[in-house]
Design a protein around this motif. Structure first.
Motif, short mmCIF file in Angstrom:
data_model
loop_
_atom_site.label_atom_id
_atom_site.label_comp_id
_atom_site.label_asym_id
_atom_site.label_seq_id
_atom_site.Cartn_x
_atom_site.Cartn_y
_atom_site.Cartn_z
N ARG A 218 0.88 -1.32 0.05
CA ARG A 218 -0.15 0.09 -0.01
C ARG A 218 0.85 1.32 -0.17
O ARG A 218 0.27 2.07 -0.36
CB ARG A 218 -0.92 0.06 1.14
CG ARG A 218 -2.29 -0.81 0.94
CD ARG A 218 -3.53 -0.13 1.89
NE ARG A 218 -3.55 1.15 1.47
CZ ARG A 218 -3.61 2.19 2.26
NH1 ARG A 218 -2.80 1.77 3.43
NH2 ARG A 218 -4.02 3.54 1.93
N SER A 224 -5.08 0.35 -3.37
CA SER A 224 -4.99 -1.06 -3.75
C SER A 224 -5.92 -1.63 -2.35
O SER A 224 -6.20 -0.99 -1.61
CB SER A 224 -3.72 -1.87 -3.28
OG SER A 224 -3.18 -1.70 -2.24
N HIS A 250 -9.30 -1.34 3.53
CA HIS A 250 -8.38 -1.77 2.58
C HIS A 250 -8.45 -3.32 2.47
O HIS A 250 -7.97 -3.85 1.33
CB HIS A 250 -7.02 -1.14 2.46
CG HIS A 250 -6.93 0.11 2.06
ND1 HIS A 250 -7.00 0.67 0.85
CD2 HIS A 250 -7.11 1.32 3.07
CE1 HIS A 250 -7.18 2.12 1.00
NE2 HIS A 250 -6.98 2.39 2.40
#
Length: 389
Positions: A218, A224, A250
């Motif tokens: 990340r 992402s 995430h």
């Protein structure tokens, strides 16, 4: 041919997925399939999926491993149904199913599915019981991969092990609109890249390593996201780790899912961070979906994720895993190439028909060899009792 598959449970996992694959593979073949789970099934559509394919599902749950009443009921059922062959999957089934099959006078093929064992579930006596059943109870032993077979040869004292690698059903791509909608539904936004891993939330899968690696990824790819599909004892630990790393927005723990092929088709990159494995069905499925794969060098994974069809990294090295992920994400052309090669490879080497041919050849061989040998006194006596009016 009448075949009984005995398995620990029908909760989602690699061995369970292969039951569904088998049910699809026998369509049009002269096989009557009965699946016998030894534990209650929770939050899984698999029993109903099997029934829709014409498979009979007969649960035989028991509270204990060696419950004599349960063993007697199971062996009586097997004898009454006159199965031609019994195939057992996972530890409890290898023990109970093999013993019940021997009592019923039916030949048993036991399965080996992993090259290691989960220390948190390890029970020395249970493992010894399984070893005895594999050596002396099962007519034949089948492994899902070559490394799996090699790992267990000493344990079986040289007994023959038939290797029949897992198969996979082709996974078609999703239409672009459906793919975008599913991605948005899963992570709440159209994140790129969308990584995915599938498997039970347990120590062998190495998910703490994957989460650590993703936190590094990340730093270069802040948009992402990571999906983890599966359920298990480590959920609370993983939730805590995700919170500590501030990755709640995430990483999505999806729980057990029965739509893994769609999840794979909606994702960009598959990651396997396992510490040990057999031949993971999830990796084969990712390859069948045309996803590039990064996986650890464990079990039979290197026999499948071959050069040009994926990337292999050492296990237990999150920093190396993260660096490999970032390097691949920086090369979209390589991602496409790996995904296409992976899809071609599994279509050629792990096709459904070839796998079914091998499996039926093993079943037929065991059945014929049993038919050509004198029946045990126990089986003859049991038959005589059944024939008394």
């Amino acid at each position: 041919m009448r075949v009984a598959q005995i398995i620990d449970s029908l909760n989602w996992g690699g061995a369970q997925k292969m039951q569904l694959t088998l049910a699809q593979a026998i369509q049009g073949r002269e096989v009557e399939l009965t699946v016998i789970p030894l534990r209650q099934t929770a939050n899984s559509s698999l029993p109903e999926d099997l029934k829709r394919l014409g498979v009979r599902v007969v649960p035989f749950p028991s509270k204990g491993l060696l419950n004599l009443v349960h063993l007697s009921r199971l062996s009586h059922f097997l004898r009454q149904e006159r199965f031609d062959v019994i195939h057992t999957h996972l530890t409890y089934a290898n023990i109970i199913g093999t013993l019940a099959g021997r009592i019923a006078g039916i030949s048993v093929i036991a399965s080996l599915r992993t090259a290691g064992y989960d220390t948190s579930y390890h029970n020395p006596m249970r493992r010894q019981l399984e070893t005895w059943m594999l050596r002396y109870g099962a007519k034949r032993v089948m492994a899902v991969g070559y490394t799996v077979a090699d790992t267990h040869r000493q344990r079986l004292h040289g007994k023959r092990i038939d290797v029949i690698p897992n198969s996979v059903i082709p996974i078609p791509p999703l239409p672009p609109i459906e793919r975008e909608a599913l991605r948005s539904e899963l992570v709440g936004r159209l994140s790129y890249p969308l990584l995915i891993s599938v498997g039970r939330l347990s120590l062998p899968k190495g998910y703490p390593d994957l989460i650590t690696a993703f936190s590094i990824v990340r730093e270069q790819y802040p948009e992402s996201a990571l999906l983890i599909a599966g359920e298990g004892a480590l959920r609370a630990d993983l939730v805590a780790q995700i919170k500590i790393l501030n990755l709640e927005n995430h990483i999505v723990l999806l729980g057990a899912r029965d739509d893994v092929p769609r999840l794979l088709a909606a994702s960009d990159l598959y990651i396997s961070s396992s510490h040990w494995e057999g031949l993971p069905v999830s990796v084969l499925e990712a390859m069948a979906a045309g996803r590039p794969v990064i996986a650890t060098r464990v079990g039979d994974v290197p026999h499948v994720v071959v050069d040009g069809a994926g990337l292999i990294v050492p296990p237990r090295e999150p920093a190396t895993l993260a660096a490999t992920i970032c390097a691949l994400l920086a090369n979209p052309a390589q991602m496409r190439s790996l995904g296409q090669a992976a899809q071609t490879y599994v279509a050629q080497k792990h096709s459904l028909n070839a796998w079914m041919d091998q499996l039926l050849a093993l079943y037929t061989s065991v059945y014929i060899s049993t038919s050509n040998t004198p029946k045990s006194k126990t089986h003859v006596r049991a038959q005589a009792q059944e024939e008394v009016p």
